[in-house]
Design an enzyme around this catalytic site. Structure first.
Site, PDB file in Angstrom:
ATOM      1  N   TYR A   1       0.850  -1.194   0.000  1.00  0.00           N
ATOM      2  CA  TYR A   1       0.000   0.000   0.000  1.00  0.00           C
ATOM      3  C   TYR A   1       0.882   1.238   0.000  1.00  0.00           C
ATOM      4  O   TYR A   1       1.798   1.342   0.814  1.00  0.00           O
ATOM      5  CB  TYR A   1      -0.886  -0.004   1.257  1.00  0.00           C
ATOM      6  CG  TYR A   1      -1.789   1.210   1.384  1.00  0.00           C
ATOM      7  CD1 TYR A   1      -2.822   1.432   0.475  1.00  0.00           C
ATOM      8  CD2 TYR A   1      -1.625   2.129   2.419  1.00  0.00           C
ATOM      9  CE1 TYR A   1      -3.660   2.539   0.598  1.00  0.00           C
ATOM     10  CE2 TYR A   1      -2.462   3.242   2.548  1.00  0.00           C
ATOM     11  CZ  TYR A   1      -3.478   3.438   1.634  1.00  0.00           C
ATOM     12  OH  TYR A   1      -4.302   4.536   1.757  1.00  0.00           O
TER      13      TYR A   1
ATOM     14  N   ASP B   1       9.209   3.230   0.259  1.00  0.00           N
ATOM     15  CA  ASP B   1       8.110   3.829   1.009  1.00  0.00           C
ATOM     16  C   ASP B   1       8.293   3.433   2.472  1.00  0.00           C
ATOM     17  O   ASP B   1       7.986   2.324   2.881  1.00  0.00           O
ATOM     18  CB  ASP B   1       6.779   3.312   0.446  1.00  0.00           C
ATOM     19  CG  ASP B   1       5.583   3.872   1.197  1.00  0.00           C
ATOM     20  OD1 ASP B   1       5.765   4.373   2.323  1.00  0.00           O
ATOM     21  OD2 ASP B   1       4.462   3.793   0.662  1.00  0.00           O
TER      22      ASP B   1
ATOM     23  N   LYS C   1       3.792   9.015   9.308  1.00  0.00           N
ATOM     24  CA  LYS C   1       3.419   8.364  10.576  1.00  0.00           C
ATOM     25  C   LYS C   1       4.323   8.680  11.769  1.00  0.00           C
ATOM     26  O   LYS C   1       4.194   9.740  12.367  1.00  0.00           O
ATOM     27  CB  LYS C   1       3.307   6.853  10.362  1.00  0.00           C
ATOM     28  CG  LYS C   1       2.164   6.456   9.427  1.00  0.00           C
ATOM     29  CD  LYS C   1       1.816   5.001   9.586  1.00  0.00           C
ATOM     30  CE  LYS C   1       1.035   4.411   8.423  1.00  0.00           C
ATOM     31  NZ  LYS C   1      -0.353   4.821   8.306  1.00  0.00           N
TER      32      LYS C   1
HETATM   33  C1  LIG Z   1       3.413   2.093   3.570  1.00  0.00           C
HETATM   34  C2  LIG Z   1       2.444   3.225   3.477  1.00  0.00           C
HETATM   35  N1  LIG Z   1       2.623   4.143   2.522  1.00  0.00           N
HETATM   36  C3  LIG Z   1       1.797   5.199   2.406  1.00  0.00           C
HETATM   37  C4  LIG Z   1       0.722   5.362   3.251  1.00  0.00           C
HETATM   38  C5  LIG Z   1      -0.169   6.536   3.101  1.00  0.00           C
HETATM   39  O1  LIG Z   1       0.080   7.465   4.107  1.00  0.00           O
HETATM   40  P1  LIG Z   1      -1.058   8.505   4.530  1.00  0.00           P
HETATM   41  O2  LIG Z   1      -2.166   7.715   5.144  1.00  0.00           O
HETATM   42  O3  LIG Z   1      -0.350   9.419   5.482  1.00  0.00           O
HETATM   43  O4  LIG Z   1      -1.486   9.200   3.283  1.00  0.00           O
HETATM   44  C6  LIG Z   1       0.507   4.422   4.273  1.00  0.00           C
HETATM   45  C7  LIG Z   1      -0.628   4.574   5.201  1.00  0.00           C
HETATM   46  O5  LIG Z   1      -1.051   3.669   5.878  1.00  0.00           O
HETATM   47  C8  LIG Z   1       1.389   3.314   4.389  1.00  0.00           C
HETATM   48  O6  LIG Z   1       1.212   2.374   5.314  1.00  0.00           O
END
Ligand SMILES: Cc1ncc(COP(=O)(O)O)c(C=O)c1O
Length: 373
Positions: A81, A183, A211
């Site tokens: 994700y 990511d 986060k």
């Molecule tokens: C690995 C990863 N990338 C990107 C995101 C997206 O971040 P945001 O919810 O701050 O847009 C998340 C959110 O859970 C994530 O777990």
């Protein structure tokens, strides 16, 4: 929330910043201090851009990769994700009926309202399979702008990379002038101060953080080598946003990173020990009650699920989890005052004490008994 809710030093930094102003539409000292601290901590960071959310900074990373390489395709992996924006919302949790062949998965949208022509720019591959990546690049020679991956697949099963997988991605990207994006929205400042890239010893070209980074305040980071990031600095690749550097968020991030990096990052020793204590406690409690609980993860982030497998190594292995049983387990925990995320991921914060962990384990013992076998 790596420091737990309402950490006093974070709140006092935020309040101090708020008393001075909220938004300057120009750079200010704390922003520079924050950038310097990120660049000292994160191996791939030479220049940074602040954003508001992980989704948005992932999008900025992809645009930058396309802008730099002048290519259109990106590779993402099944089960990963990368936020909710259009170019990545494919094959995050496809069912066996949707997923297609194991070595060339279908591209399964997780939302309506997407354009087919956008999806054609995304290649979905199985994770932890370097041969699949090599052949996809052969088939699309000179067209791949970027490979985007979580360095540990936290969002599905907390699957660690197989030995050599991340190194293999690094090599393939170097050989084919493809931008490697990590990511680190979950792993960043959590697996270590320098994130998963420091933990696994593989440096991407671009990385994204969110986060844990600001302990719950809305701010994210796109970081990378200067030769890529310069395109943003020069305005050739657009990344903008009125609210990108709100003073409370920058203050929260700076205070959080100062705490995380103090005393040579001793907090990570504690976070790892707490994670281990909880994993061991949960595993023993599950075995005692006759359940096969699979626990995977590193330090303060891990996944638990009921599975007969001894390890989950690919997204499709996660189909072995008995999710209905896990929902019953989570409900029984909640009924006893412990809330966990229903899909199996657990996070430890520095605010969790040994007593909190032991209490959680004793409640888990009751919950395992309550759900029966
Ligand atoms: C690995 C990863 N990338 C990107 C995101 C997206 O971040 P945001 O919810 O701050 O847009 C998340 C959110 O859970 C994530 O777990």
């Amino acid at each position: 929330m790596i420091l737990g809710h309402s950490h006093p030093e974070v709140l006092s930094a935020v309040n101090e910043a708020m008393a001075k102003g909220q938004l300057y539409a120009g750079q200010f000292a704390d922003e520079v201090h924050l950038a310097e601290l990120i660049c000292q901590s994160v191996p791939s960071a030479e220049l940074i851009r602040l954003g508001l959310s992980g989704s948005e900074s992932d999008q900025a990373a992809i645009r930058l990769a396309r802008g730099y390489t002048a290519r259109d395709l990106i590779i993402k992996f099944e089960g990963h994700y990368h936020g909710w924006l259009d170019h990545v919302v494919y094959s995050v949790g496809p069912s066996p009926e949707q997923a297609g062949p194991v070595d060339s998965p279908n591209r399964v949208p997780i939302s309506t309202g997407l354009l087919d022509r956008d999806s054609e720019c995304v290649i979905v591959l199985p994770w932890n399979d370097i041969d699949a990546v090599t052949s996809a690049i052969e088939r699309n020679k000179g067209r791949i702008a970027a490979i985007i991956t979580e360095p540990m697949m936290c969002n599905n099963g907390c699957i660690p990379p197989k030995d050599g997988f991340l190194q293999g991605l690094r090599r393939i990207c170097d050989d084919n002038e493809i931008i490697l994006i990590f990511d680190e929205v979950i792993t960043g400042f959590r697996l270590s101060l320098g994130g998963a890239q420091e933990h696994f010893g593989v440096t991407p070209d671009l990385s994204v953080f969110g986060k844990a980074f600001a302990n719950g305040f809305p701010v994210s980071v796109l970081a990378g080598r200067e030769k890529f990031m310069r395109l943003v600095a020069e305005g050739k690749v657009l990344h903008a946003g009125t609210l990108n550097s709100q003073t409370p968020c920058v203050a929260a991030a700076l205070a959080t990173l100062r705490i995380l990096s103090s005393n040579n990052g001793e907090i990570y020793g504690r976070l790892n020990a707490s994670g281990e204590r909880l994993r061991v406690g949960l595993a023993e409690a599950a075995t005692k009650a006759g359940h096969r609980l699979l626990i995977q993860g590193i330090g303060p982030v891990f996944h638990t699920g009921f599975s007969d497998l001894s390890a989950v190594e690919t997204y499709r292995d996660t189909w072995s989890y008995d999710t209905a049983k896990y929902t019953r387990f989570a409900d029984e925990l909640l009924a006893r005052g412990i809330r966990v995320i229903g899909r199996g991921i657990w996070y430890i914060s520095a605010a969790h004490t040994d007593d909190d962990i032991d209490h959680t384990v004793s409640i888990a013992e009751e919950a395992f008994k309550a759900i029966g076998r």
